[in-house]
Design a protein around this motif. Sequence first.
Motif, mmCIF file in Angstrom:
data_model
loop_
_atom_site.group_PDB
_atom_site.id
_atom_site.type_symbol
_atom_site.label_atom_id
_atom_site.label_comp_id
_atom_site.label_asym_id
_atom_site.label_seq_id
_atom_site.Cartn_x
_atom_site.Cartn_y
_atom_site.Cartn_z
ATOM 1 N N UNK A 56 -13.795 36.157 -10.721
ATOM 2 C CA UNK A 56 -15.121 35.564 -10.888
ATOM 3 C C UNK A 56 -15.257 34.918 -12.265
ATOM 4 N N UNK A 57 -14.888 35.635 -13.331
ATOM 5 C CA UNK A 57 -15.059 35.107 -14.683
ATOM 6 C C UNK A 57 -14.226 33.857 -14.908
ATOM 7 N N UNK A 58 -13.017 33.836 -14.379
ATOM 8 C CA UNK A 58 -12.180 32.639 -14.508
ATOM 9 C C UNK A 58 -12.847 31.474 -13.785
ATOM 10 N N UNK A 59 -13.365 31.731 -12.594
ATOM 11 C CA UNK A 59 -14.057 30.682 -11.848
ATOM 12 C C UNK A 59 -15.328 30.256 -12.574
ATOM 13 N N UNK A 60 -16.065 31.186 -13.130
ATOM 14 C CA UNK A 60 -17.301 30.878 -13.857
ATOM 15 C C UNK A 60 -17.017 29.965 -15.048
ATOM 16 N N UNK A 61 -15.840 30.101 -15.664
ATOM 17 C CA UNK A 61 -15.479 29.289 -16.829
ATOM 18 C C UNK A 61 -14.715 28.026 -16.443
ATOM 19 N N UNK A 62 -14.458 27.822 -15.165
ATOM 20 C CA UNK A 62 -13.735 26.636 -14.691
ATOM 21 C C UNK A 62 -14.661 25.430 -14.653
ATOM 22 N N UNK A 63 -14.063 24.252 -14.478
ATOM 23 C CA UNK A 63 -14.901 23.059 -14.386
ATOM 24 C C UNK A 63 -15.592 23.006 -13.022
ATOM 25 N N UNK A 64 -16.577 22.136 -12.919
ATOM 26 C CA UNK A 64 -17.416 22.061 -11.727
ATOM 27 C C UNK A 64 -16.599 21.792 -10.464
ATOM 28 N N UNK A 65 -15.612 20.933 -10.551
ATOM 29 C CA UNK A 65 -14.803 20.599 -9.373
ATOM 30 C C UNK A 65 -14.127 21.849 -8.792
ATOM 31 N N UNK A 66 -13.565 22.675 -9.653
ATOM 32 C CA UNK A 66 -12.905 23.908 -9.207
ATOM 33 C C UNK A 66 -13.949 24.879 -8.653
ATOM 34 N N UNK A 67 -15.088 24.975 -9.316
ATOM 35 C CA UNK A 67 -16.151 25.861 -8.831
ATOM 36 C C UNK A 67 -16.593 25.456 -7.426
ATOM 37 N N UNK A 68 -16.784 24.157 -7.223
ATOM 38 C CA UNK A 68 -17.207 23.682 -5.897
ATOM 39 C C UNK A 68 -16.138 23.946 -4.836
ATOM 40 N N UNK A 69 -14.882 23.854 -5.228
ATOM 41 C CA UNK A 69 -13.782 24.093 -4.285
ATOM 42 C C UNK A 69 -13.663 25.568 -3.895
ATOM 43 N N UNK A 70 -13.829 26.470 -4.856
ATOM 44 C CA UNK A 70 -13.593 27.893 -4.596
ATOM 45 C C UNK A 70 -14.848 28.688 -4.254
#
Length: 183
Positions: free
Chosen positions: A90-104
Amino acid sequence: MTLHRGSSYAQFALALMLLFASSGGSATGCGRWEVDTEIRELMSRDSAYRKGKVLVDPNPINSKALKSLIRSCGWPFVSFYGRDAALGAFLILQHSDLEVQLELAPLMRHAAGRGEILPGTLPLLEDRILVRQGLPQIYGTQFRGDGEPYPIADMESLDIRRRAAGLVPFEAYRRQINEAQSQ
């Protein structure tokens, strides 16, 4: 154990190394220990950056590694991989860019529907995505550096939504955020 050039183990190890090198992905298997170890490594890089111990932002590398891990193993369910792995992903995803967040995010939502994420983490991600898209947040979890929240949709029913998501009332959360920022 000694590896001999002609042994089947050596051939297998070489094949794995070549597969990993050509895939650009993670060599991690999907066992509990392997996933936990990889997520801990990603979190260590993230933590070092946030504490100012390293200057290079690990988010692009961590995001790529998380995507590869999830592509291979799925979202790390709490019941199988444990709380630390679920929180780390979760924390890695929370700190990822928007494109990755939308994908995952859909994979995390699916895991949430099965009760396989830590309580309160999905609302944080949902709000982060909305704020990055310039939209009002739903749960009031995202704050500016000055201690003020980003715009929140329908303030009148905010605490009802927060309670349903397992979050503390907004004013209590706001105090926690402001106390943390003043330290």
